[in-house]
Scaffold this active site. Structure first.
Site, mmCIF file in Angstrom:
data_model
loop_
_atom_site.group_PDB
_atom_site.id
_atom_site.type_symbol
_atom_site.label_atom_id
_atom_site.label_comp_id
_atom_site.label_asym_id
_atom_site.label_seq_id
_atom_site.Cartn_x
_atom_site.Cartn_y
_atom_site.Cartn_z
ATOM 1 C CB SER A 266 -10.269 5.290 26.367
ATOM 2 O OG SER A 266 -10.316 5.612 24.995
ATOM 3 C CE LYS B 78 -12.193 6.580 30.349
ATOM 4 N NZ LYS B 78 -12.710 5.665 31.388
#
Ligand SMILES: NC(=O)c1ccc[n+]([C@@H]2O[C@H](COP(=O)([O-])OP(=O)(O)OC[C@H]3O[C@@H](n4cnc5c(N)ncnc54)[C@H](OP(=O)(O)O)[C@@H]3O)[C@@H](O)[C@H]2O)c1
Length: 255
Positions: free
Chosen positions: A156, A182
């Site tokens: 992301s 992430k």
């Protein structure tokens, strides 16, 4: 062994029973020469999702895989090994975004602390980070039997350290746990990209954009089909394609 043509690309997508994984499965299986294994941690949900696409004549099948379970990952590798003898594309898509109480996005709740905070970190990293890392490692043997291995990690833009450290992002102090999972995932992407660069594997991180899925209570403004575009592109990269990159459908994202 499967009767599929030797040139057919065998794709495994984790968390493909809904959301982006489902949209990626639909898009890839609509492409001639791709056979998609729709990973699901729940057998029934996997079968139902696969049957929706099978009814449209698409080349998919359900496969049980819970990325937090070593036993489940081992069983999935063994099924793919005996049925197909190799894996061509792995899409590490399974992910969670657990309510991070106390962040500006979760109004009126007290900040997480102590064991509650620890639990949210552990449960988030267990899927988004450790799950993707252990799944990838488990499938390297089957991927090495492919003529053109591809791995896509669903990251992301929220995991970008470059964006997070920029002044423009200062106001957005939300989702520190999800972001961290992430960001750590991105390092795992670079580890594998570096390890298999000389062998010609294409291994990349993908941001789908903000898409309406269960993960964000369908608040995203793009459709899962739009979110699937870059992941599908990265899954289908040719020999000249990039490796060790982080991108969305608009282009490169700084790490
Ligand atoms: N939506 C966005 O705007 C957005 C933006 C950036 C990145 N992403 C990333 O895109 C990926 C897909 O998310 P999504 O938006 O499509 O969310 P989603 O609709 O909630 O789908 C997530 C999928 O992951 C599965 N999953 C969760 N835990 C799992 C586990 N332990 N083992 C195997 N599968 C598991 C879920 O299974 P169940 O159905 O059983 O829960 C579901 O199939 C995630 O990695 C997410 O972080 C999403």
């Amino acid at each position: 062994m499967s009767p599929l043509a030797a040139t057919t690309k065998i794709v495994l997508i984790t968390g493909a029973n809904q959301g982006l994984g489902f949209a990626i499965a639909k898009s890839l299986s609509s492409t001639p020469g791709y056979h998609v294994l729709m990973g699901s941690r729940n057998t029934q949900r996997g079968i139902e999702a696969a049957s929706k696409l099978q009814q449209q004549g698409l080349a998919v099948e359900a496969l049980d895989i819970d990325v937090t379970s070593d036993d489940s990952i081992a069983k999935a590798t063994s099924v793919i090994s005996s049925k197909f003898g190799r894996l061509d594309v792995l899409i590490n898509n399974a992910g969670v975004a657990i309510d991070e109480e106390g962040s500006p996005g979760s109004k009126g709740k007290p900040p997480l602390a102590g064991s509650k905070l620890r639990t949210v970190y552990q449960d988030t990293f267990a899927v988004n980070t450790f799950g993707a890392a252990v799944t990838t490692e488990a499938f390297t043997s089957l991927l090495s039997l492919s003529s053109a291995p591809r791995i896509v990690f669903m990251s992301s833009v929220l995991g970008s350290l470059a964006y997070r450290s920029a002044a423009a992002m200062d106001a957005a102090a939300v989702l520190p746990i999800y972001r961290s999972s992430k960001a750590a995932l991105n390092m795992i992407v670079l580890h594998y990209a570096s390890k298999y660069k000389d062998a010609g594997w294409k291994i990349n991180a993908c941001c789908p954009g903000y898409c309406a899925t269960n993960l964000n209570s369908f608040a995203g403004f793009d459709s899962p089909e739009t979110g699937a575009i870059n992941a599908v592109r990265l899954a289908m990269l040719g020999e000249e394609g990039e490796t060790g990159t982080y991108s969305n459908k608009e282009g490169v994202i700084p790490w």
